[in-house]
Design an enzyme around this catalytic site. Sequence first.
Site, PDB file in Angstrom:
ATOM      1  N   HIS A  46       0.797  -1.225   0.000  1.00 57.70           N
ATOM      2  CA  HIS A  46       0.000   0.000   0.000  1.00 57.70           C
ATOM      3  C   HIS A  46       0.833   1.281   0.000  1.00 57.70           C
ATOM      4  O   HIS A  46       0.296   2.351  -0.204  1.00 57.70           O
ATOM      5  CB  HIS A  46      -0.955   0.026   1.194  1.00 57.70           C
ATOM      6  CG  HIS A  46      -0.286   0.444   2.468  1.00 57.70           C
ATOM      7  ND1 HIS A  46       0.413  -0.445   3.234  1.00 57.70           N
ATOM      8  CD2 HIS A  46      -0.167   1.655   3.061  1.00 57.70           C
ATOM      9  CE1 HIS A  46       0.908   0.200   4.266  1.00 57.70           C
ATOM     10  NE2 HIS A  46       0.584   1.477   4.196  1.00 57.70           N
TER      11      HIS A  46
HETATM   12  C1  UD1 Z   1      -1.750   5.895   5.361  1.00 54.67           C
HETATM   13  C2  UD1 Z   1      -0.437   6.382   5.966  1.00 54.67           C
HETATM   14  C3  UD1 Z   1       0.534   5.244   6.152  1.00 54.67           C
HETATM   15  C4  UD1 Z   1      -0.112   4.047   6.827  1.00 54.67           C
HETATM   16  C5  UD1 Z   1      -1.389   3.665   6.065  1.00 54.67           C
HETATM   17  C6  UD1 Z   1      -2.095   2.502   6.675  1.00 54.67           C
HETATM   18  C7  UD1 Z   1       0.112   8.695   5.457  1.00 54.67           C
HETATM   19  C8  UD1 Z   1       1.029   9.584   4.716  1.00 54.67           C
HETATM   20  N1  UD1 Z   1       0.201   7.388   5.166  1.00 54.67           N
HETATM   21  O1  UD1 Z   1      -1.547   5.615   4.003  1.00 54.67           O
HETATM   22  O2  UD1 Z   1       1.611   5.695   6.966  1.00 54.67           O
HETATM   23  O3  UD1 Z   1       0.778   2.953   6.870  1.00 54.67           O
HETATM   24  O4  UD1 Z   1      -2.261   4.795   6.042  1.00 54.67           O
HETATM   25  O5  UD1 Z   1      -3.088   1.961   5.857  1.00 54.67           O
HETATM   26  O6  UD1 Z   1      -0.664   9.146   6.279  1.00 54.67           O
HETATM   27  N2  UD1 Z   1      -8.516   5.319   0.333  1.00 54.67           N
HETATM   28  C9  UD1 Z   1      -9.781   4.798   0.191  1.00 54.67           C
HETATM   29  N3  UD1 Z   1     -10.488   4.492   1.315  1.00 54.67           N
HETATM   30  C10 UD1 Z   1     -10.020   4.728   2.567  1.00 54.67           C
HETATM   31  C11 UD1 Z   1      -8.726   5.284   2.691  1.00 54.67           C
HETATM   32  C12 UD1 Z   1      -7.991   5.553   1.572  1.00 54.67           C
HETATM   33  O7  UD1 Z   1     -10.260   4.589  -0.915  1.00 54.67           O
HETATM   34  O8  UD1 Z   1     -10.704   4.432   3.557  1.00 54.67           O
HETATM   35  C13 UD1 Z   1      -7.706   5.608  -0.869  1.00 54.67           C
HETATM   36  C14 UD1 Z   1      -7.836   7.020  -1.330  1.00 54.67           C
HETATM   37  O9  UD1 Z   1      -8.141   6.965  -2.676  1.00 54.67           O
HETATM   38  C15 UD1 Z   1      -6.465   7.646  -1.146  1.00 54.67           C
HETATM   39  C16 UD1 Z   1      -5.533   6.473  -0.993  1.00 54.67           C
HETATM   40  O10 UD1 Z   1      -6.343   5.350  -0.603  1.00 54.67           O
HETATM   41  O11 UD1 Z   1      -6.125   8.435  -2.215  1.00 54.67           O
HETATM   42  C17 UD1 Z   1      -4.485   6.722   0.048  1.00 54.67           C
HETATM   43  O12 UD1 Z   1      -5.063   7.072   1.295  1.00 54.67           O
HETATM   44  P1  UD1 Z   1      -4.279   7.941   2.372  1.00 54.67           P
HETATM   45  O13 UD1 Z   1      -5.264   8.519   3.299  1.00 54.67           O
HETATM   46  O14 UD1 Z   1      -3.291   8.821   1.699  1.00 54.67           O
HETATM   47  O15 UD1 Z   1      -3.496   6.921   3.255  1.00 54.67           O
HETATM   48  P2  UD1 Z   1      -2.800   5.495   3.048  1.00 54.67           P
HETATM   49  O16 UD1 Z   1      -2.219   5.262   1.735  1.00 54.67           O
HETATM   50  O17 UD1 Z   1      -3.747   4.477   3.534  1.00 54.67           O
END
Ligand code: UD1
Length: 365
Positions: A206
Amino acid sequence: MTRVLTIVGARPQFVKAAPVSVALRAAHLTEILVHTGQHYDPAMSERFFDELDMRAPDHHLGVGSGPHGAQTAEMLRRIEPVLTHERPDWVMVYGDTNSTLAGALCAAKLCIPVAHVEAGLRSRNRAMPEEINRIVTDRVSSLLFAPTAGAAEILRAEGMAQETIVRTGDVMFDAMRMFSGKAAQRSDVLSRLALEQKSYLLATVHRAENTDDHERLGAIIQGLDDIARDLKVVLPAHPRTRKAVAAAGLACARVTMIDPVGYLDMAQLIRNSRLVATDSGGLQKEAYFHRVPCVTLRAETEWTELVAAGWNEIVPPRAPASVAGAIRAALRRALPAAAPAFYGSGHAAEIIAAKLTTCPRKSTS
Ligand code: UD1
């Protein structure tokens, strides 16, 4: 009575906060729970609250996704009035996400002391957003709860005051001890996926550095697809990963890609797997808690003690053949004879609660 305001927002933070909430209650501290809304899919948020017996947040800020600057800024904007209203004695933040950074920064600017759980972790890779979040959070924290001897040493080497560093053990180990019985009882994930014990590889991907880089993502996904010719590969996919795999048009028909699973299913999947291949920090440790070997699909790790002890191997995802080759070699290797207690005794949360009870309120200046 001491009031602790906990800020969580992403999946691993719910796991870390669960045992600490129990310990805070037992120590008669008042906890105010704030969810930034960074993770908002029910499968990545509510399900964790249910399974980990956590009460609903007192404040849900509904921030959602966005580019780093916008996401963090929106969190700052929404956390500030909550802190001003609640005026807690401590703000407690976990790990290295944008929710961690926003919570710590906001509190420090309001002169509310910050306690950082999982302080002192470093990858030495500043291209990772998580590394920036850790460094800044540690700098503005008044209490640094270090999970390992190595993390405490890093904080000392960076010049943090000795009295602010507390070696606690790892709260994820506490969570595993607290919930593994429930996982074994309640989770039917093995039968649902028709998995036999020790007959599959569990993979997760991820990190932005892997999902947002075509070559690395291709190396991982196609390497796993190759492994799946002779060993079942189960990949619970983060929404970011699923989108990236589809956008890159990567073929991985042999891999069993499933939706994200909850904590209890994940515990069962890890415990019964032959090997874990991951870019997650938490999973590297959870594999070790269950004495499952791990391959880390990155160029470095924060949990270096596992590499030194032979339980974890760093495999930079350069090409499908190198990933598959390294995994096959790891599958052939015998497990290390020793499993040292790197992560404490399962009482990290109690150590944290005890420190907050006795530590005089003191903000950074
Ligand atoms: C975040 C943390 C990471 C942690 C991880 C655990 C940061 C910089 N990164 O990354 O340290 O290890 O969480 O999972 O804070 N999305 C969904 N549904 C959700 C959440 C996210 O669809 O419930 C998608 C969104 O499209 C988004 C992408 O995932 O663009 C990334 O989400 P983001 O909130 O940036 O965090 P993580 O990649 O999960």
